[in-house]
Enzyme design. Structure first.
Site, PDB file in Angstrom:
ATOM      1  CB  CYS A 268      41.264  41.359  41.280  1.00 41.52           C
ATOM      2  SG  CYS A 268      40.802  40.464  42.775  1.00 41.52           S
ATOM      3  CG  HIS A 316      37.110  42.819  42.288  1.00 40.78           C
ATOM      4  ND1 HIS A 316      37.903  42.035  41.485  1.00 40.78           N
ATOM      5  CD2 HIS A 316      36.971  44.000  41.629  1.00 40.78           C
ATOM      6  CE1 HIS A 316      38.207  42.685  40.377  1.00 40.78           C
ATOM      7  NE2 HIS A 316      37.658  43.889  40.445  1.00 40.78           N
ATOM      8  CG  HIS A 328      39.091  46.304  37.873  1.00 40.81           C
ATOM      9  ND1 HIS A 328      37.938  45.665  38.281  1.00 40.81           N
ATOM     10  CD2 HIS A 328      38.750  46.915  36.694  1.00 40.81           C
ATOM     11  CE1 HIS A 328      36.964  45.879  37.430  1.00 40.81           C
ATOM     12  NE2 HIS A 328      37.430  46.619  36.456  1.00 40.81           N
TER      13      HIS A 328
END
Length: 353
Positions: A268, A316, A328
């Site tokens: 990510c 994240h 993402h």
């Protein structure tokens, strides 16, 4: 046979029977624990997703340590260079002291002072307080320079050892996290192994279709939208933010791989670092670190290109596209995709650059 002997014999037999029963019970319980029932396809899907998501979160913690390791290694390298330079200065002063000792011997014969100066143990020489009084002029000056230079060298060497110890400690932490990542991925694989070949094939096909659907949403050359991305938000963005957005969208369908920063796979923070790097903005390879690398913006003020962070603590990150959507790299087993902003617990957002 006496009554006491009979009772003892019965007691031994009862103990043996009881012990066997307990052992059998333990074996039965252990066997039951090892023989977990085969999960349904939906149960397996959820279990695997949870384990992969946990691996991804641990991966971001490990990424944060990578930044610390890089910084510590830079400090260690700087100290090594400083030590080498300082050692050269110490050696030069020692050579000058040796030359002075030889000159003194040539004029007045070998003296106690010269013997100390020519000693193979300079520390012993420095420990002799009376030696300093035996020098005058250049000799005293050289001695003082040696003491200062040697002191600086000792300090640098001590600092290097401290930094090396800290570096090893952080590296050990990261190694432990890497093991946890692999443990979770191995556990996910064990869940998959319990499924039939047809069920595993079905899950593989689902993942492949998701990746293909994401790839179909990639912008065409020049950033134009394709016929397959009608649901893709089309919200105006600043020039640099649009560059970052296009860079991220161009990776749609690429697989998630922990520690990867492109060009064909990403985690990510690796994706966001890559995308904003294309716009000329340098970011750390860590969602936690990236949360401090921009101007904080409220959820109500989100604009396309903003970095959006999830979970507490942060594990994240994605890039906001507008209309409540982000791009993402979700987790292991998934590919770069467009998802709803509220798919994961919202934490905060920053505007890079």
């Amino acid at each position: 046979m006496s009554i006491g002997r009979v009772n003892r014999t019965k007691g031994i037999a009862l103990a043996a029977i009881t012990s066997t029963a307990v052992a059998a019970g333990v074996f039965f319980i252990q066997g039951a624990a090892d023989a977990d029932p085969k999960p349904t396809l939906e149960q397996a899907r959820k279990q695997v997703a949870a384990l992969q998501e946990k691996a991804g979160a641990i991966g971001e913690t490990a990424n944060d340590l990578t930044g610390q390791i890089t910084a510590a290694q830079t400090r260690v390298n700087a100290l090594k260079a400083g030590i080498a330079k300082q050692q050269t200065q110490v050696d030069a002063v020692k050579q000058q002291i040796g030359s002075l000792a030889v000159a003194g011997y040539q004029t007045s014969g070998i003296s106690t002072t010269a013997q100390l100066l020519l000693s193979t143990n300079p520390d012993q020489f420095l420990s002799q307080a009376s030696t300093a009084q035996a020098f005058a002029g250049q000799q005293n000056s050289a001695l003082r320079r040696f003491q200062v230079a040697q002191g600086k060298l000792t300090d640098l060497q001590a600092s290097e050892q401290t930094e090396l110890a800290a570096l090893k400690a952080v590296q050990a932490q990261q190694d432990a996290l890497k093991k946890q990542i692999q443990d979770n991925l191995d556990a996910a694989q064990k869940v998959l192994d319990k499924l039939s070949a047809d069920e595993r094939k079905r899950l593989d096909e689902e993942a492949a279709k998701e990746a293909e659907k994401s790839r179909a949403q990639r912008p065409t050359r020049g950033g134009d939208r394709t016929s397959e991305d009608k649901n893709l938000p089309n919200v105006p963005a600043s020039a640099r933010a649009q560059i970052a957005i296009n860079a991220a969208l161009s990776q749609l369908g690429d697989p998630y791989v922990w520690g990867a920063t492109g060009p064909n796979s990403y985690d990510c923070s690796g994706l966001t670092m890559y995308a904003w790097g294309k716009a000329g903005v340098s970011l750390s390879h860590s969602s936690k670190a990236q949360a401090g690398e921009g101007r904080r913006v409220s959820r109500a003020d989100l604009m396309p290109g903003d970095l959006v962070f999830f979970y507490t603590p942060i594990t994240h990150v994605g890039i906001y596209l507008g209309n409540g959507r982000i791009v993402h790299a979700p987790r292991p087993g998934k590919s770069v995709e467009i998802s709803p902003l509220d798919e994961n617990p919202y934490n905060s957002a920053v505007r890079p650059g």
